[in-house]
Write an enzyme that holds these catalytic residues in place. Sequence first.
Site, PDB file in Angstrom:
ATOM      1  N   GLY A   9       0.837  -1.192   0.000  1.00 11.84           N
ATOM      2  CA  GLY A   9       0.000   0.000   0.000  1.00 11.84           C
ATOM      3  C   GLY A   9       0.869   1.237   0.000  1.00 11.84           C
ATOM      4  O   GLY A   9       1.985   1.231  -0.513  1.00 11.84           O
ATOM      5  N   CYS A  10       0.384   2.292   0.593  1.00  6.97           N
ATOM      6  CA  CYS A  10       1.128   3.547   0.665  1.00  6.97           C
ATOM      7  C   CYS A  10       2.449   3.309   1.399  1.00  6.97           C
ATOM      8  O   CYS A  10       2.475   2.732   2.480  1.00  6.97           O
ATOM      9  CB  CYS A  10       0.295   4.603   1.393  1.00  6.97           C
TER      10      CYS A  10
END
Length: 174
Positions: A9-10
């Site tokens: 993800g981020c």
Amino acid sequence: MKTFILGGGCFWCLDAVYQKTKGVSSVVSGYIGGHLPNPDYYSVCSGMTGHAEVVAVTFDENTIPAETVLDMFFALHDPTTPNRQGYDVGTQYRSSMFYVDDDEKVLFEDAIVRNQSLWDRPIVTEVTRASEFYPAEEFHQNYYAKNPQAGYCHVIINPKLAKARKYYSAWLDS
């Protein structure tokens, strides 16, 4: 020293935890796995470059075992959702591990098998040979430490840090 390139993800979330992990000497947020040379954040966020947001985690295996670094990775994100982590949606947020040699590929594959029992759905983490790694812009490096009061940090990163402390407190600096 060993370096793993991991996408969950981020990159801010993984960066925040690994920055506090004993034995980790460096965490660099960046991009890998795409077809455009020298990507920037905006081009990667378009989803058109093929890159994943990742962290390059460099650590001392004499201090923290490689398996622990990987088990933390699987605890810090949902590896069962393709191209999505919470509100972050797109191929750049895919769960991914980029290996540099066959031994590392086996280590990554073994980590998937070892961690599958923690999840009700199949792990869909990509295991791919590493291509060129591009460090992200300075703004993204060590984001949590520089912006602890940001809304994203409170809502998204703090719960991940709490989870990491719950399961990996022996490996985290206070």
